[in-house]
Design an enzyme around this catalytic site. Structure first.
Site, PDB file in Angstrom:
ATOM      1  N   CYS A  91      -2.248  -3.203   7.271  1.00 20.83           N
ATOM      2  CA  CYS A  91      -1.640  -3.262   8.599  1.00 20.83           C
ATOM      3  C   CYS A  91      -1.739  -1.867   9.230  1.00 20.83           C
ATOM      4  O   CYS A  91      -2.119  -0.903   8.559  1.00 20.83           O
ATOM      5  CB  CYS A  91      -0.188  -3.701   8.487  1.00 20.83           C
ATOM      6  SG  CYS A  91       0.921  -2.423   7.838  1.00 20.83           S
ATOM      7  N   GLU A  96       0.825  -1.202   0.000  1.00 16.59           N
ATOM      8  CA  GLU A  96       0.000   0.000   0.000  1.00 16.59           C
ATOM      9  C   GLU A  96       0.863   1.257   0.000  1.00 16.59           C
ATOM     10  O   GLU A  96       0.580   2.206  -0.733  1.00 16.59           O
ATOM     11  CB  GLU A  96      -0.939   0.022   1.212  1.00 16.59           C
ATOM     12  CG  GLU A  96      -1.938  -1.111   1.250  1.00 16.59           C
ATOM     13  CD  GLU A  96      -1.450  -2.354   1.985  1.00 16.59           C
ATOM     14  OE1 GLU A  96      -2.299  -3.123   2.449  1.00 16.59           O
ATOM     15  OE2 GLU A  96      -0.214  -2.556   2.098  1.00 16.59           O
TER      16      GLU A  96
END
Length: 157
Positions: free
Chosen positions: A84, A56
């Protein structure tokens, strides 16, 4: 196949291809703007020896470069796994309008990518965290903040 599913399949494809090529864990992401993929990211932790090189973050960095901006408010992020804690923070800073994910954090934990300890650490007082944290030279550090506050030509974000 619908366009959303095609974008997610691209993120999943990246997660598999780059993991099998030895770049890092099985995570991929794409940033979409106006119905087009503008950036592809994948986990590069092993290839770069960078613990922050998550899919990401990689995709967000590339998308911001491509668009010449530090915000992705007109974009969507497709990621092969629920982000996360670090990536979630990066996503909120980048401000995409929506995030789609494939696997869950529970799925990730099952294969050895368990971030629950970070969620737990965030809730603890600084003095109770596993990694000790101590404030140092607060008055000297404050000068940078004072200068920022007084800066007339700053760009807020």
């Amino acid at each position: 196949m619908k366009q959303k599913e095609e974008f997610m399949m691209e993120a999943i494809k990246l997660s598999i291809e780059k993991m099998e090529a030895g770049f890092g864990g099985p995570f991929g992401a794409v940033v979409v703007c106006d119905g087009k993929i503008i950036a592809r990211g994948y986990n590069n932790v092993l290839a770069t020896n960078d613990p922050t090189a998550h899919a990401e973050v990689d995709a967000i960095r590339k998308a911001c470069q491509a668009l010449g901006t530090y915000q992705l408010d007109n974009c969507e992020l497709y990621t092969s796994c629920e982000p996360c804690p670090m990536c979630l923070g990066a996503i909120y800073w980048a401000r995409p309008k929506k995030v789609y994910y494939g696997n869950t954090k529970t799925d990730a934990a099952r294969i050895g990518f368990d971030d629950q300890f970070i969620y737990d650490e965030i809730e603890k007082p600084l003095t109770a965290r596993a990694i000790p944290m101590e404030q140092l030279l607060a008055d000297a550090a404050k000068e940078a903040f004072d200068r920022w506050e007084a800066k007339v030509d700053k760009t807020g974000y």
